[in-house]
Design a protein around this motif. Structure first.
Motif, PDB file in Angstrom:
ATOM      1  N   GLN A   1     -11.534  32.443  19.637  1.00  0.00           N
ATOM      2  CA  GLN A   1     -11.590  31.373  20.635  1.00  0.00           C
ATOM      3  C   GLN A   1     -12.659  31.594  21.700  1.00  0.00           C
ATOM      4  O   GLN A   1     -13.207  30.629  22.230  1.00  0.00           O
ATOM      5  N   ASP A   2     -12.934  32.823  22.042  1.00  0.00           N
ATOM      6  CA  ASP A   2     -13.783  33.113  23.204  1.00  0.00           C
ATOM      7  C   ASP A   2     -14.983  33.959  22.776  1.00  0.00           C
ATOM      8  O   ASP A   2     -14.937  35.189  22.768  1.00  0.00           O
ATOM      9  N   ARG A   3     -16.077  33.291  22.446  1.00  0.00           N
ATOM     10  CA  ARG A   3     -17.290  33.984  22.016  1.00  0.00           C
ATOM     11  C   ARG A   3     -17.843  34.898  23.116  1.00  0.00           C
ATOM     12  O   ARG A   3     -18.319  36.000  22.849  1.00  0.00           O
ATOM     13  N   VAL A   4     -17.788  34.402  24.360  1.00  0.00           N
ATOM     14  CA  VAL A   4     -18.351  35.163  25.470  1.00  0.00           C
ATOM     15  C   VAL A   4     -17.575  36.462  25.665  1.00  0.00           C
ATOM     16  O   VAL A   4     -18.162  37.543  25.835  1.00  0.00           O
TER      17      VAL A   4
ATOM     18  N   HIS B   1     -22.496  46.693  18.546  1.00  0.00           N
ATOM     19  CA  HIS B   1     -22.179  45.858  19.706  1.00  0.00           C
ATOM     20  C   HIS B   1     -21.071  44.836  19.376  1.00  0.00           C
ATOM     21  O   HIS B   1     -21.117  43.693  19.848  1.00  0.00           O
ATOM     22  N   LYS B   2     -20.067  45.255  18.592  1.00  0.00           N
ATOM     23  CA  LYS B   2     -19.001  44.339  18.204  1.00  0.00           C
ATOM     24  C   LYS B   2     -17.637  44.880  18.618  1.00  0.00           C
ATOM     25  O   LYS B   2     -17.382  46.087  18.536  1.00  0.00           O
ATOM     26  N   PRO B   3     -16.733  43.990  19.068  1.00  0.00           N
ATOM     27  CA  PRO B   3     -15.373  44.423  19.400  1.00  0.00           C
ATOM     28  C   PRO B   3     -14.572  44.680  18.129  1.00  0.00           C
ATOM     29  O   PRO B   3     -14.914  44.183  17.052  1.00  0.00           O
TER      30      PRO B   3
ATOM     31  N   ARG C   1     -18.418  38.875  22.901  1.00  0.00           N
ATOM     32  CA  ARG C   1     -19.729  39.495  23.096  1.00  0.00           C
ATOM     33  C   ARG C   1     -19.681  40.561  24.182  1.00  0.00           C
ATOM     34  O   ARG C   1     -20.248  41.644  24.049  1.00  0.00           O
ATOM     35  N   ASN C   2     -18.963  40.263  25.260  1.00  0.00           N
ATOM     36  CA  ASN C   2     -18.866  41.227  26.365  1.00  0.00           C
ATOM     37  C   ASN C   2     -18.113  42.486  25.949  1.00  0.00           C
ATOM     38  O   ASN C   2     -18.477  43.607  26.351  1.00  0.00           O
ATOM     39  N   MET C   3     -17.062  42.332  25.147  1.00  0.00           N
ATOM     40  CA  MET C   3     -16.329  43.507  24.667  1.00  0.00           C
ATOM     41  C   MET C   3     -17.214  44.341  23.748  1.00  0.00           C
ATOM     42  O   MET C   3     -17.161  45.580  23.770  1.00  0.00           O
TER      43      MET C   3
END
Length: 349
Positions: free
Chosen positions: A317-320, A276-278, A323-325
């Motif tokens: 910069q963007d944890r959200v 589940h990681k980009p 996570r979504n990616m």
């Protein structure tokens, strides 16, 4: 059906190709086929050894063993895929790249600069052109490998994807403050590029590198560069890790960095998706680009330190968004239908 898996083995080296071959044997046996791994030692220097290896492969008789017929031979790597057999199927992991796409890149493949290199290159290409078409079916590890086969040899092959080892054990967890770069340490994987990018990051990006060193000189140069750039706290080299530690590092990272040079397949990308990681890759990374949807399951940038630094900063910069990616990447993997059932059905048809 008795099936032989033909592969090469560099003594005392155990990497992705060796894992791949053993996994294929185990998957065939799990489906009640009688499968056996058949390897020949491989040495690529001096260049004459490559010609000798081709001759050895062609002289082997694998039509039967101990008086019992071998029903099918599945060839994986050069020169093992050149072994003769009346019912041979190829699943090409890659050709001898120094004679093909790495010929003009001596920093990655040295055949061009070795005595007799040109003649050896021509012999390798002749052997591939003549003997690969002997197979009743030709498959490639990825579309990237298939494209090389078509471009250099005019031979068509269908890409056949497979899961990474222990695919069922990967899991995702809450992200900690690091990105993960799991791979053997070698210039083809470009750990040096990531170090240079870290020096240009605006954010306090931290990367954990995990993998065994392939070339001591390359590792020494990277270590020296890390010290020069003052990155000791942000470029962490964990060395070889156990399976459990690797799974945990995948599960708890913010994302995975993987910018190799024209990779054949790239287990790292699939492993990241399962966790589940980009994934951050470069536009010349090859195989990983077959699985990354830019901006949705990961980021793809130009293979320069400034471009990679910007991509690492964006992920940091963007944890959200990260996570979504990662969630989208996991769903994309499931939708692709990558499975050993498909692989075995194709190779035994």
């Amino acid at each position: 059906m008795r099936i032989g898996i033909a592969n090469v083995q560099v003594p005392f080296v155990h990497g992705g190709a060796e894992v791949h071959a053993q996994n294929l044997v185990e998957q065939l046996r799990a489906r009640k086929f009688e499968a056996e791994l058949i390897t020949v030692p491989f040495k690529w220097y001096p260049p004459q050894q490559l010609i000798d290896s081709i001759a050895i492969a062609r002289m082997l008789d694998l039509s039967e063993a101990n008086g019992v017929r071998i029903d099918r031979l599945i060839g994986l790597k050069f020169p093992a895929y050149l072994m003769p057999h009346p019912n041979k199927v190829l699943w090409i992991l890659h050709q001898y790249r120094a004679a093909y796409d790495l010929w003009d890149h001596p920093e990655f493949g040295d055949l061009i600069n070795l005595p007799g290199g040109q003649a050896v290159r021509e012999t390798i290409r002749y052997a591939d052109n003549r003997f690969i078409p002997e197979a009743r079916a030709i498959h490639a590890n990825s579309r990237n490998v298939a494209n090389r086969l078509a471009a250099f040899n005019g031979i068509a092959a269908a890409p056949l994807y497979h899961p990474p080892a222990q695919a069922e054990r990967f899991y995702g967890d809450d992200a900690q403050d690091y990105l993960f770069f799991p791979s053997r340490i070698t210039n083809l994987k470009r750990q040096d590029l990531v170090v240079e990018a870290l020096a240009l990051c605006r954010e306090p990006v931290r990367v954990v590198f995990a993998g065994a060193a392939e070339a001591p000189a390359y590792v020494a140069a990277i270590t020296q560069r890390v010290r020069e750039l003052g990155l000791d706290e942000r470029a962490v080299f964990a060395g070889f890790t156990s399976d459990a530690d690797k799974l945990k590092l995948y599960a708890e990272c913010r994302g995975v960095v993987y910018p190799p040079v024209d990779e054949d397949y790239g287990y790292v990308t699939l492993e990241a998706m399962l966790a589940h990681k980009p994934v951050v890759a470069t536009s010349d990374s090859g195989g990983p680009l077959e699985f990354i949807v830019p901006g949705e399951t990961g980021l793809v940038c130009e293979p320069t330190a400034p471009a990679l630094a910007a991509a690492l900063d964006a992920l940091w910069q963007d944890r959200v968004r990260a996570r979504n990616m990662g969630t989208a990447g996991h769903a994309h993997y499931a939708a692709m239908g990558i499975s050993w059932d498909v692989v075995v059905d194709v190779l035994t048809a």
